[in-house]
Design a protein around this motif. Structure first.
Motif, PDB file in Angstrom:
ATOM      1  N   SER A 166       1.295   8.533   1.360  1.00  0.00           N
ATOM      2  CA  SER A 166       0.698   9.564   2.190  1.00  0.00           C
ATOM      3  C   SER A 166      -0.622   9.082   2.812  1.00  0.00           C
ATOM      4  CB  SER A 166       0.548  10.817   1.332  1.00  0.00           C
ATOM      5  OG  SER A 166      -0.659  11.439   1.549  1.00  0.00           O
ATOM      6  N   LEU A 167      -1.379   8.268   2.067  1.00  0.00           N
ATOM      7  CA  LEU A 167      -2.628   7.750   2.624  1.00  0.00           C
ATOM      8  C   LEU A 167      -2.351   6.715   3.720  1.00  0.00           C
ATOM      9  CD1 LEU A 167      -5.677   7.743   2.556  1.00  0.00           C
ATOM     10  CD2 LEU A 167      -5.607   6.051   0.732  1.00  0.00           C
ATOM     11  N   VAL A 168      -1.338   5.881   3.492  1.00  0.00           N
ATOM     12  CA  VAL A 168      -0.986   4.882   4.506  1.00  0.00           C
ATOM     13  C   VAL A 168      -0.588   5.585   5.798  1.00  0.00           C
ATOM     14  CG1 VAL A 168       0.647   3.056   5.096  1.00  0.00           C
ATOM     15  CG2 VAL A 168      -0.356   3.135   2.818  1.00  0.00           C
TER      16      VAL A 168
ATOM     17  N   GLU B  81       2.148   2.215  -3.268  1.00  0.00           N
ATOM     18  CA  GLU B  81       1.175   2.893  -4.117  1.00  0.00           C
ATOM     19  C   GLU B  81       0.905   4.318  -3.672  1.00  0.00           C
ATOM     20  OE1 GLU B  81      -2.812   1.430  -5.343  1.00  0.00           O
ATOM     21  OE2 GLU B  81      -1.952  -0.514  -4.840  1.00  0.00           O
ATOM     22  N   ASN B  82       0.658   4.499  -2.388  1.00  0.00           N
ATOM     23  CA  ASN B  82       0.205   5.801  -1.890  1.00  0.00           C
ATOM     24  C   ASN B  82       0.692   6.009  -0.449  1.00  0.00           C
ATOM     25  OD1 ASN B  82      -1.169   8.080  -1.127  1.00  0.00           O
ATOM     26  ND2 ASN B  82      -3.127   7.445  -1.980  1.00  0.00           N
TER      27      ASN B  82
ATOM     28  N   ALA C 216       0.832  -1.206   0.000  1.00  0.00           N
ATOM     29  CA  ALA C 216       0.000   0.000   0.000  1.00  0.00           C
ATOM     30  C   ALA C 216       0.866   1.255   0.000  1.00  0.00           C
ATOM     31  CB  ALA C 216      -0.916  -0.009   1.215  1.00  0.00           C
TER      32      ALA C 216
END
Lengths: 236, 295, 329
Positions: B185-187, B182-183, B179
């Motif tokens: 900042s969201l994690v 992929e992203n 994760a």
């Protein structure tokens, strides 16, 4: 509702993306158990406000207090552990993770989160899709998954960014119904929305945001009477 | 069955075995490179130097501290991983937001520093490391004699690759890693300390290189140049396989080892450049690599 | 776009021009008089690396392609020139021409392969291709293995100037280097150079403008390889030696360091960097300190602290005082 201490208080919040100054002194508050929306045109700074609360936008000035304590000085990864959940715009479903992995990804930060069975009850569409890659779901299902994975963490304060964007009316109704259930469970929600009808169907209060500032506050009861005023803000 | 194209069967198998051993090392190293690239967006030129460091860690542990082979399989990767933590926290992390080329140049500089330092301290010549007693024998397979240590190297490195693959594809920690690839900042917004995760990923992957170095110590001699010769071949492996998948890295590493072994049997003079020739062919026929998704 | 930048630059060019002319004359005087004060062969070495680093700068600085394999052109040309002069008995000019020709063809082939990939993959491909040349140099009989090709004859320039005298060798190499730098300067100032800059800044956009990006990259790469080959050929003749050291990946890395340390994408930077690194190595070679370690340390410091390089930093500061906005070019 307004008399009790506010759960979240944002005052004079300024925020920057690199060099560009996006938030110019946002001031608003959210009481426990409320659903509050941020309304406004594209680019008004609604999404940036949510990102600033989560600490995704790092360059900030002003004050953000949650349950009476300052969270602006917290490291980004500590914020969710206060019980604040974030459902980003465009849902943020991971393509390399299957549905179950997406659902189980955010760590449980507080007790009282929903169990898997409760989640499937709330969003029956997700049942039996465990092994499907996350982004193979339809847009509506991805939105449900994005909400579901935060509900599992036990967060009781949820920042929800445009959950109805690009979804069919039937799906929007389903999501509205699920938010009603969450409200009955006592969750607090800050909702960024463009869909006024959807916002009116579930929210208690609305803040109107223009160019990075809150310019108006409208209680949901007086919303029908304030449509002219609102339309002039939103330029509908 | 005793000769294939005029080559005795046993010789062919012997070379294939050697190829498989080389391939195991390619696999271990390109696996680490691929994970580091996926997570940190960094091509770790120092990977070869960390492999060399693993060999020296085992050697020094043995000669001065009396730590034997088996414990050093744990100690060497840990020591190398610790140095990895320092490199990541002190240097690498400040370059994440810049062009990839800077981190490549930085890790190249780190590789030179490490290689230069060890040349200065230990000299250029290779140092022998004794075979562990338990693996000094061999197995007679009837058609050929299989030295136990070589069998162990293949088993151990493939085992480590398999465990790493499982950890990344099938566990919760692995889900965090994928994760965050992929992203990130969201994690981070889900409450996971991504910077620490990056540090640990780097440490783990260079630790894998250190493990490979310790594994190689009894097989080849330990020398300051052992890593830089290997890393360039591993780069070619990575160009051939692409860095999109872990399985891809492992399969490509093993097959190129085998191809090298075969070349040694049939065209001995070309064996040193076999991997590079395959790379040229792949560039001509399938520019984005066998398992490639270019970034 | 071109028009805009031309008008923006106009006021500064005028105020710079007298200063520039003075600096140019002074530099020419220093360069011409240098062998009186400094051991000429040491200066020759610096010149060869100035040419080499400037050649690399065409791809690294101006086209934005990190080649990690330029030692193949430098060292490969050195072998060919050395062999041509020693075994075939070719005169100086033809031996150098053979080396440069070899580097050009090799550059064309390597370039055509490497530009099929981008960014770090490009770097890895060039590194791997150059390593192939290294292995060939180890194995092929004519290269002399670990010994290299020694006692390469100096020969004469056009049958007149005896290159055995180190001072004449210096001026000949100086002439070639000046020629090489002039070619680079012209190329970078030409429309070709502007297209390279456009590709470096935004390859997608350059492509969408209908530019054949691959072709320009390949031309830049081949030109860079040819001039690197010229540097290698000159070095082989001047030092009468072609050896494995010139085709190793260390050499590729070192020339990157020179370019980076001096200032990528500037005309003068690589010369500054080459002078610095060659001098540093010269003084360190007798000190007993670990050179590779120090080179690595300089690399790390340079990447971490001043990515614009020595000359790049100076120029940026000068420009910042005069004209805050324009750091391009």
């Amino acid at each position: 509702m307004r008399e009790q201490q506010h759960l979240l208080e944002v005052s004079n919040l300024n925020g920057w993306y690199g060099e560009s100054h996006v938030l110019h002194g946002m001031t608003f508050n959210v009481g426990a158990g409320e659903i509050v929306t941020l309304l406004g045109r594209n680019g008004a700074g609604k999404t940036t406000t949510l990102r600033a609360i989560m600490g995704v936008v790092r360059k900030r000035r002003g004050a953000i207090t949650y349950k009476g304590s300052d969270i602006i000085s917290l490291p980004q990864h500590k914020v969710p552990w206060l019980g604040i959940g974030y459902v980003p715009e465009e849902r943020g479903i991971f393509a390399t993770l299957n549905v179950l992995e997406n659902l189980m990804l955010p760590p449980v930060t507080q007790s009282g989160g929903m169990g898997i069975d409760d989640i499937y009850q709330l969003f029956p569409n997700l049942r039996g899709r465990d092994q499907t890659p996350g982004t193979r779901l339809s847009g509506g299902e991805q939105q449900m998954l994005a909400i579901a994975r935060i509900l599992r963490t036990g967060a009781d304060f949820i920042l929800l960014d445009e959950p109805t964007e690009g979804l069919a009316p039937v799906i929007v109704e389903e999501i509205a119904a699920s938010l009603q259930v969450l409200k009955q469970r006592g969750l607090t929600i800050v909702l960024v929305e463009q869909n006024l009808r959807f916002a009116a169907s579930i929210a208690d209060r609305h803040y109107v945001v223009e160019q990075g500032v809150v310019v108006d506050e409208i209680a949901n009861e007086v919303l029908p009477a304030s449509m002219d005023r609102l339309n002039s803000y939103l330029g509908v | 069955m005793t000769e294939i194209f005029g080559v005795p069967f046993a010789v062919l198998l012997g070379q294939l075995l050697l190829g498989l051993i080389n391939g195991s090392f390619y696999a271990l190293l390109s696996l680490g490179l691929a994970i580091i690239f996926g997570m940190l967006n960094v091509i770790n030129f120092a990977h070869g130097a960390f492999y060399m460091l693993g060999g020296f860690a085992a050697l020094v542990a043995f000669n001065t501290l009396g730590i034997g082979y088996w414990p050093s399989l744990i100690v060497a990767p840990l020591a190398v991983g610790l140095i990895g933590v320092v490199v990541e926290k002190l240097l690498l992390r400040h370059l994440y937001k810049m062009d990839h080329l800077y981190s490549l140049l930085l890790t190249f500089g780190v590789a030179l520093m490490l290689e230069g330092l060890f040349r200065h301290l230990f000299g250029s010549a290779g140092k022998p490391y004794p075979l562990p007693e338990a693996l000094s024998g061999g197995i007679n397979l009837g058609f050929m004699f299989l030295p136990a240590y070589r069998a162990w190297v293949i088993v151990a490195s493939l085992g480590v690759c398999l465990v790493t693959w499982y950890a990344i594809e099938r566990t919760r920690l692995g889900a965090y890693l994928r994760a965050a690839t992929e992203n990130p900042s969201l994690v981070q917004a889900f409450g996971i300390n991504v910077p620490v995760m990056l540090t640990l990923t780097y440490a783990f992957c260079v630790g894998l290189a250190g493990f490979a170095g310790a594994l190689a110590a009894p097989l080849y001699q330990v020398s300051p140049g052992m890593g830089s010769n290997l890393i360039i071949i591993v780069f070619a492996v990575v160009v051939i396989g692409g860095m999109g998948s872990i399985i891809g890295a492992v399969v490509t590493g093993l097959s190129l080892g085998l191809i090298e072994g075969l070349t040694k049997v049939f065209v001995p003079s070309a064996s040193a450049i076999a991997v590079f020739l395959v790379m040229v062919a792949v560039l001509l026929l399938r520019p984005s690599g066998l398992f490639g998704r270019e970034r | 776009m071109t028009l805009l930048s031309a008008t923006a630059a106009a006021p500064t060019t005028r105020s710079f021009s007298t200063v520039r002319l003075f600096l140019l004359v002074a530099a020419a005087a220093v360069v011409l008089a240098a062998p009186l004060a400094i051991y000429p062969l040491f200066l020759v070495k610096i010149l060869c690396f100035i040419l080499f680093a400037s050649a690399l700068n065409i791809v690294l600085g101006f086209a934005g392609l990190l080649s990690f394999g330029h030692a193949a052109f430098f060292g490969g040309a050195a072998y060919i020139t050395a062999h041509a002069a020693k075994v075939w008995g070719l005169p100086f000019e033809l031996a150098v021409l053979a080396g440069v020709g070899f580097a050009t063809v090799l550059g064309l082939v390597f370039g055509a392969l490497a530009i099929r990939r981008h960014g770090i993959y490009f770097a890895m491909v060039t590194l791997a291709l150059a390593q192939m040349v290294y292995f060939l140099a180890v194995q092929l009989p004519f290269t002399g293995g670990e010994d290299g090709i020694q006692s390469v004859p100096h020969g004469t320039l056009l049958g007149i100037v005896d290159l055995g005298k180190s001072t004449s060798m210096y001026y000949v190499v100086l002439g070639f280097t000046a020629f090489g730098l002039f070619v680079i300067w012209r190329a970078i100032r030409s429309p070709f150079g502007h297209i390279l800059a456009a590709i470096r800044e935004n390859e997608q956009r350059a492509r969408s403008l209908g530019l054949n990006v691959e072709r320009y990259k390949l031309i830049a790469f081949t030109l860079s390889a040819a001039l690197s080959g010229l540097a290698g050929s000159l070095k082989a003749i001047a030092f009468q030696l072609a050896s494995l050291a010139d085709v190793t990946w260390h050499m590729s890395g070192e020339v990157i360091l020179m370019t980076l340390l001096g200032g990528m994408g500037t005309l003068i930077g690589p010369a500054v960097g080459a002078t610095f690194v060659v001098s540093m190595e010269h003084y360190l070679s007798t000190s007993g300190l670990p050179i590779t370690f120090i080179i690595g340390t300089v690399f790390v410091i340079c990447v971490m602290l001043f990515r614009r390089g020595i000359y790049g930093e100076i120029r940026a500061r000068l420009l910042a005082t005069r004209q805050p906005s324009d750091l391009g070019d």
